[in-house]
Write an enzyme that holds these catalytic residues in place. Structure first.
Site, PDB file in Angstrom:
ATOM      1  N   ASP A   8      -2.375 -10.221 -10.034  1.00  0.00           N
ATOM      2  CA  ASP A   8      -1.597 -11.264 -10.702  1.00  0.00           C
ATOM      3  C   ASP A   8      -2.517 -12.478 -10.801  1.00  0.00           C
ATOM      4  OD1 ASP A   8      -1.583 -12.459  -8.177  1.00  0.00           O
ATOM      5  OD2 ASP A   8       0.592 -12.527  -8.000  1.00  0.00           O
ATOM      6  N   CYS A  65      -2.947  -9.704  -5.011  1.00  0.00           N
ATOM      7  CA  CYS A  65      -2.180 -10.909  -5.334  1.00  0.00           C
ATOM      8  C   CYS A  65      -2.559 -11.950  -4.285  1.00  0.00           C
ATOM      9  CB  CYS A  65      -0.674 -10.631  -5.396  1.00  0.00           C
ATOM     10  SG  CYS A  65       0.108 -10.071  -3.873  1.00  0.00           S
ATOM     11  N   GLY A  66      -1.741 -12.946  -4.101  1.00  0.00           N
ATOM     12  CA  GLY A  66      -2.080 -13.986  -3.134  1.00  0.00           C
ATOM     13  C   GLY A  66      -2.171 -13.458  -1.709  1.00  0.00           C
ATOM     14  N   THR A  67      -1.164 -12.689  -1.303  1.00  0.00           N
ATOM     15  CA  THR A  67      -1.140 -12.138   0.059  1.00  0.00           C
ATOM     16  C   THR A  67      -1.245 -10.620   0.091  1.00  0.00           C
ATOM     17  OG1 THR A  67       1.266 -11.915   0.059  1.00  0.00           O
ATOM     18  CG2 THR A  67       0.343 -14.013   0.890  1.00  0.00           C
ATOM     19  N   GLY A  68      -0.943  -9.954  -1.005  1.00  0.00           N
ATOM     20  CA  GLY A  68      -0.884  -8.498  -1.051  1.00  0.00           C
ATOM     21  C   GLY A  68       0.494  -7.960  -0.737  1.00  0.00           C
ATOM     22  N   HIS A  98      -4.366   8.283   8.186  1.00  0.00           N
ATOM     23  CA  HIS A  98      -3.077   8.650   8.772  1.00  0.00           C
ATOM     24  C   HIS A  98      -1.929   8.663   7.779  1.00  0.00           C
ATOM     25  CE1 HIS A  98      -4.337   7.542  13.156  1.00  0.00           C
ATOM     26  NE2 HIS A  98      -5.158   8.401  12.577  1.00  0.00           N
ATOM     27  N   HIS A 133      -0.411  14.163  10.920  1.00  0.00           N
ATOM     28  CA  HIS A 133      -0.128  13.104   9.947  1.00  0.00           C
ATOM     29  C   HIS A 133       0.491  13.663   8.669  1.00  0.00           C
ATOM     30  CE1 HIS A 133      -2.244  10.491  12.640  1.00  0.00           C
ATOM     31  NE2 HIS A 133      -3.317  11.261  12.566  1.00  0.00           N
TER      32      HIS A 133
END
Length: 148
Positions: A8, A65-68, A98, A133
């Site tokens: 973004d 993005c800014g934080t994910g 995993h 897993h």
């Protein structure tokens, strides 16, 4: 190996760095936008990338993005997607080993470019371990089937 990448407006400054990094490793990359710093809504680009990964077997995605956080939340709404928010090489390796993650998410406001490089290296150089897993990933995917 092929990667789709989208961001973004808060992640666009890292996009060219990531594309160049992947290409330098001989990895095919498709840029899904945006192509300017104009404000956009991250769910639109997360969906675009997640659908591309879901429709192209064996491919991966990167969302920034800014934080994910927002990108990972939105991408995980698409059937078949296991998007992982990673902040370092260890979380990226574990997401792949995993959880068999197929989309890597991180935040431009959270990690520096050196860390981004280590995250990507860990993700592309780690294989899914399967075994115990595999059963857990199958259970995650079963939730998706039951809810749709």
């Amino acid at each position: 190996m092929k990667f789709f990448i989208a961001t973004d407006h808060a992640g666009i400054e890292y996009k060219d760095f990531v594309i160049d990094l992947l290409k330098s490793k001989g990895i095919e990359v498709e840029d899904l936008g945006p192509y300017s710093k104009d404000r956009v809504d991250y769910p639109d680009y997360a969906k675009k990338c997640a659908l591309a990964v879901a429709q192209n077997s064996g491919s991966y995605g990167i969302l920034i993005c800014g934080t994910g956080i927002g990108m990972s939340l939105a991408a995980n709404k698409v059937k078949g997607i296991r998007a992982a928010l990673c902040h370092d090489a260890y979380t990226a390796a574990m997401a792949k080993a995993h959880n068999n993650a197929n989309i890597l998410c991180f935040g431009q406001r959270v990690v520096g470019l050196g860390v981004v490089e280590s995250i990507i290296d860990a993700f592309i150089n780690t294989q899914f371990e399967g075994g115990r897993h595999e059963t857990r990933v199958e259970k995650i995917m079963q939730i998706e089937k039951e809810e749709n």
